[in-house]
Design a protein around this motif. Structure first.
Motif, PDB file in Angstrom:
ATOM      1  N   LYS A  39       0.834  -1.201   0.000  1.00  0.00           N
ATOM      2  CA  LYS A  39       0.000   0.000   0.000  1.00  0.00           C
ATOM      3  C   LYS A  39       0.875   1.260   0.000  1.00  0.00           C
ATOM      4  O   LYS A  39       0.632   2.211  -0.762  1.00  0.00           O
ATOM      5  CB  LYS A  39      -0.888  -0.034   1.248  1.00  0.00           C
ATOM      6  CG  LYS A  39      -1.919   1.064   1.315  1.00  0.00           C
ATOM      7  CD  LYS A  39      -2.863   0.807   2.490  1.00  0.00           C
ATOM      8  CE  LYS A  39      -3.829   1.970   2.647  1.00  0.00           C
ATOM      9  NZ  LYS A  39      -4.690   1.802   3.819  1.00  0.00           N
ATOM     10  N   TYR A  40       1.910   1.243   0.827  1.00  0.00           N
ATOM     11  CA  TYR A  40       2.773   2.423   0.921  1.00  0.00           C
ATOM     12  C   TYR A  40       3.482   2.688  -0.401  1.00  0.00           C
ATOM     13  O   TYR A  40       3.522   3.827  -0.895  1.00  0.00           O
ATOM     14  CB  TYR A  40       3.802   2.226   2.040  1.00  0.00           C
ATOM     15  CG  TYR A  40       4.763   3.395   2.194  1.00  0.00           C
ATOM     16  CD1 TYR A  40       4.373   4.542   2.888  1.00  0.00           C
ATOM     17  CD2 TYR A  40       6.036   3.362   1.640  1.00  0.00           C
ATOM     18  CE1 TYR A  40       5.234   5.620   3.025  1.00  0.00           C
ATOM     19  CE2 TYR A  40       6.903   4.432   1.770  1.00  0.00           C
ATOM     20  CZ  TYR A  40       6.501   5.556   2.469  1.00  0.00           C
ATOM     21  OH  TYR A  40       7.352   6.621   2.596  1.00  0.00           O
ATOM     22  N   GLN A  43       1.239   4.105  -2.880  1.00  0.00           N
ATOM     23  CA  GLN A  43       0.942   5.513  -2.586  1.00  0.00           C
ATOM     24  C   GLN A  43       2.101   6.435  -2.953  1.00  0.00           C
ATOM     25  O   GLN A  43       1.915   7.625  -3.159  1.00  0.00           O
ATOM     26  CB  GLN A  43       0.602   5.684  -1.104  1.00  0.00           C
ATOM     27  CG  GLN A  43      -0.795   5.194  -0.772  1.00  0.00           C
ATOM     28  CD  GLN A  43      -1.066   5.175   0.717  1.00  0.00           C
ATOM     29  OE1 GLN A  43      -0.153   5.235   1.540  1.00  0.00           O
ATOM     30  NE2 GLN A  43      -2.336   5.080   1.077  1.00  0.00           N
ATOM     31  N   ARG A  44       3.306   5.874  -3.012  1.00  0.00           N
ATOM     32  CA  ARG A  44       4.472   6.676  -3.379  1.00  0.00           C
ATOM     33  C   ARG A  44       4.734   6.611  -4.883  1.00  0.00           C
ATOM     34  O   ARG A  44       5.789   7.012  -5.355  1.00  0.00           O
ATOM     35  CB  ARG A  44       5.702   6.236  -2.573  1.00  0.00           C
ATOM     36  CG  ARG A  44       5.616   6.621  -1.107  1.00  0.00           C
ATOM     37  CD  ARG A  44       5.889   8.112  -0.904  1.00  0.00           C
ATOM     38  NE  ARG A  44       5.243   8.639   0.302  1.00  0.00           N
ATOM     39  CZ  ARG A  44       4.095   9.318   0.297  1.00  0.00           C
ATOM     40  NH1 ARG A  44       3.486   9.602  -0.831  1.00  0.00           N
ATOM     41  NH2 ARG A  44       3.572   9.740   1.419  1.00  0.00           N
ATOM     42  N   GLN A 164      -1.097  11.926  -1.614  1.00  0.00           N
ATOM     43  CA  GLN A 164      -1.340  10.644  -2.289  1.00  0.00           C
ATOM     44  C   GLN A 164      -0.617  10.573  -3.644  1.00  0.00           C
ATOM     45  O   GLN A 164      -0.736  11.480  -4.457  1.00  0.00           O
ATOM     46  CB  GLN A 164      -2.858  10.526  -2.501  1.00  0.00           C
ATOM     47  CG  GLN A 164      -3.324   9.200  -3.018  1.00  0.00           C
ATOM     48  CD  GLN A 164      -3.396   8.166  -1.901  1.00  0.00           C
ATOM     49  OE1 GLN A 164      -3.364   8.498  -0.719  1.00  0.00           O
ATOM     50  NE2 GLN A 164      -3.457   6.907  -2.276  1.00  0.00           N
ATOM     51  N   GLY A 165       0.118   9.481  -3.849  1.00  0.00           N
ATOM     52  CA  GLY A 165       0.755   9.271  -5.152  1.00  0.00           C
ATOM     53  C   GLY A 165       2.020  10.068  -5.367  1.00  0.00           C
ATOM     54  O   GLY A 165       2.628  10.009  -6.430  1.00  0.00           O
TER      55      GLY A 165
ATOM     56  N   HIS B  43      -6.981   7.106   5.335  1.00  0.00           N
ATOM     57  CA  HIS B  43      -5.785   7.604   6.010  1.00  0.00           C
ATOM     58  C   HIS B  43      -5.893   7.352   7.519  1.00  0.00           C
ATOM     59  O   HIS B  43      -4.951   6.884   8.154  1.00  0.00           O
ATOM     60  CB  HIS B  43      -5.632   9.102   5.714  1.00  0.00           C
ATOM     61  CG  HIS B  43      -4.418   9.735   6.329  1.00  0.00           C
ATOM     62  ND1 HIS B  43      -4.469  10.949   6.994  1.00  0.00           N
ATOM     63  CD2 HIS B  43      -3.122   9.345   6.383  1.00  0.00           C
ATOM     64  CE1 HIS B  43      -3.254  11.263   7.419  1.00  0.00           C
ATOM     65  NE2 HIS B  43      -2.411  10.316   7.063  1.00  0.00           N
ATOM     66  N   SER B  46      -5.415   3.724   8.189  1.00  0.00           N
ATOM     67  CA  SER B  46      -4.010   3.343   7.994  1.00  0.00           C
ATOM     68  C   SER B  46      -3.163   3.746   9.193  1.00  0.00           C
ATOM     69  O   SER B  46      -2.285   2.997   9.624  1.00  0.00           O
ATOM     70  CB  SER B  46      -3.424   4.035   6.759  1.00  0.00           C
ATOM     71  OG  SER B  46      -4.119   3.659   5.620  1.00  0.00           O
TER      72      SER B  46
END
Lengths: 194, 426
Positions: A39-40, A43-44, A164-165, B43, B46
């Protein structure tokens, strides 16, 4: 290549250059470390592909699971292996059959197979073992500092507010990315256990 | 290309801090807020699930406190740190991760009197037992190891007499026993001693003392060395087992070599509650910027005062590891070559009454129960910090009736010597 302690520049060049990452052993269960990391990294801004034959037909953050590396329909830069040390070699063998070859084999925190690393390096791939790309990205960008973690980096520049992103700069001044007395001892403690 | 390794003074000023992302403020802002808004429901989830880096509520983490944490972790050479409300809170949070009722800790007999009280009484009520050992006799630690032992606890420079502990020898005992070595590094500060380089697995501090340095703010901190394998033998279920508090996350598996600091934060601080005020974190951070300058001055002054007292006719003995004849001088030259710290004791020929008189005659030294202030401080342990111990325990912990403890400040040493001289003659 010293796989006990990596220079920050080695890790930095990998995380700055890879765009697509296949995660072998990705889990849809939201308390598993692989889920956190997937997920991280998504998101990056990395193009993430979950690989797990047990979950084909499902998706992780909108990305459909594939059964094996051979089932991926596009070139992949890095393979992040979330498997125990004893299951690394078959994944590396599979990776080395891909065309084009991936650029990086990354074995997760706790996973290490020196023979598999040697084989991948002989084929021209870069290898990282016993590290988490989420932790390393968070550390080099200093985003992990919110958790009181020693990023071992300094910067006098104003950091952006992550959204985000968004890709974060990993190019801060590093200190102590290599071997320290403590890292040596940690490695030794681990060896004595196994 | 390898990056240049910054020195201690550079880290003391910069580590953990960067211009504020929102305003560009160069000094670390005081984020005096209880809580932080979430971007959206995902968020929030998380953050609560420990999946994302970020802030929720100041009892769990705060951006000002995070700068302090990273700075001390960097100065100590650890992987991560957690700031808490006091040194006592740091000890409580550390041991809560390691001990269950019926478990034991082996502690050095020479400790800050407050720690002796905390271990003897408060922790006993939790079913945590303490076995005392003599830091001058390493074998006494070895003899105290039992199947219930979960940690060894020592001070690097020990209160009250400023004695130096052979950290490496005791680290070897801990290693053999398969338990972590916890070192309270309050009196040395990382400027003088970095216990992790000598085998410590966890370092704790009262930030109230030399790190903050100005006697204005309470605080404590826990530094994770990242060296201990918590999953070996399942002795430390808070780190190795699925945590019901977080839907089955295993802390070490997820957080690797900073798992202990995370456990202290998300299991200890979150549930026990001794959070550090962001204002105090700011005051302590400001103090740390000058730690190398202050600490050297503290040590240089202390050595001059100790030398003066060692020749004074009213004084029967001076315990300062920086004096050539002192029994800890060899250990000081090995572990703390820049200086022996600024807290030490001396004995008066006139006994208990002379101690009480000296304290009341001093004009520049302040009579109070703290150490590590810019100001010079004095206390008579037998009538104050160690008064709750019985006579035998007082002597064993270095607080006999004729003993006076000094914490030397950063004033001009000539003025400190003159004040002691007049008070000893009065």
């Amino acid at each position: 290549m010293n796989h006990d302690a990596y220079d920050d520049n080695y890790i930095r060049s990998i995380l700055n250059n890879v765009k697509s990452i296949a995660m072998v052993g990705a889990s849809p269960v939201n308390v598993r470390p692989s889920y956190f990391a997937f997920k991280y990294l998504a998101q990056r801004g990395y193009d993430m592909i979950p690989v797990n034959p047990g979950h084909v037909g499902k998706a992780l953050m909108g990305k459909p699971f594939v059964a094996s590396l051979a089932d991926i329909d596009r070139p992949i830069d890095m393979i992040d292996i979330f498997r125990n040390s004893s299951h690394i070699m078959p994944v590396v063998d599979e990776a080395l059959k891909l065309s084009p070859l991936p650029k990086v084999i990354w074995m997760q925190l706790g996973a290490r197979d020196d023979a598999a690393a040697e084989k991948a390096e002989a084929a021209g791939l870069k290898v990282v073992m016993n590290r988490c790309p989420k932790i390393e990205y968070g550390r080099l960008s200093s985003e992990i500092s919110w958790m009181g973690v020693n990023s071992r980096t300094l910067s006098s520049k104003r950091a952006p507010i992550p959204t985000q992103g968004m890709r974060l700069s990993l190019n801060r001044t590093s200190f102590g990315g290599g071997q320290t007395a403590a890292s040596d001892r940690a490695a030794k403690n681990k060896t004595e256990t196994t | 290309m390898t990056d240049r390794l910054p020195g201690f003074s550079t880290l003391a000023v910069h580590a953990g801090a960067q211009p504020d992302p929102t305003t560009g403020a160069r000094a670390t802002p005081i984020y005096q807020t209880t809580s932080f808004v979430f971007n959206d429901a995902d968020h929030a989830a998380s953050l609560f699930g420990l999946q994302a880096f970020g802030n929720i509520y100041t009892r769990i983490g705060n951006p000002t406190n995070a700068v302090l944490e990273e700075r001390v972790a960097a100065l100590e050479g650890g992987t991560a740190a957690l700031a808490v409300a006091s040194g006592h809170a740091a000890q409580l949070v550390v041991l809560q991760q390691l001990l269950k009722p019926g478990d034991e800790i082996i502690a050095a007999r020479k400790l800050y009197g407050g720690s002796i009280n905390q271990f003897t009484h408060a922790f006993k009520a939790f079913g945590w037992n303490v076995a005392w050992a003599d830091p001058d006799e390493v074998e006494s630690f070895e003899r105290a190891v039992t199947p219930h032992t979960k940690a060894i606890f020592i001070e690097s420079i020990a209160n009250p007499a400023g004695s130096i502990t052979d950290i490496e020898a005791i680290a070897a005992v801990a290693r053999k026993a398969g338990v972590p070595l916890i070192v309270d590094n309050t009196l040395a500060s990382p400027y003088l001693i970095k216990p992790i380089d000598h085998g410590a697995d966890i370092v704790v501090h009262s930030l109230t003392k030399f790190l903050g340095g100005h006697g204005n703010s309470l605080g404590g901190i826990i530094v994770d060395a990242g060296t201990f394998d918590w999953s070996k033998d399942n002795k430390y279920p808070m780190l190795s087992e699925p945590r019901p508090e977080y839907h089955g996350i295993r802390i070490q598996e997820t957080f690797g070599n900073f798992a202990f600091a995370i456990a202290c934060r998300v299991l200890g601080l979150r549930d026990l509650g001794p959070a550090l005020s962001p204002f105090n974190a700011f005051m302590i951070l400001t103090g740390i910027e000058t730690l190398p300058l202050r600490m050297q001055k503290h040590c240089d002054n202390a050595k001059a005062v100790a030398e003066f007292l060692s020749t004074h006719p009213a004084v029967s003995a001076v315990n300062y590891a920086g004096l050539p004849g002192d029994r800890y001088n060899a250990l000081q030259r090995k572990y703390a070559p820049k200086g022996a710290g600024a807290v030490f004791t001396f004995s008066l020929k006139g006994g208990y009454d002379a101690g009480v008189n000296l304290v009341s005659n001093l004009k520049l030294f302040s009579h109070l129960a703290n150490v590590g202030d810019t100001r010079s401080l004095v206390i008579h342990p037998a009538s104050t910090t160690h008064s709750q111990l019985d006579d035998a325990a007082k002597v064993k912990s270095g607080a006999a009736p004729e003993v006076v403890r000094l914490s030397i400040g950063i004033e001009d040493k000539e003025d400190l010597i003159a004040d002691l001289d007049q008070a000893l003659r009065a």
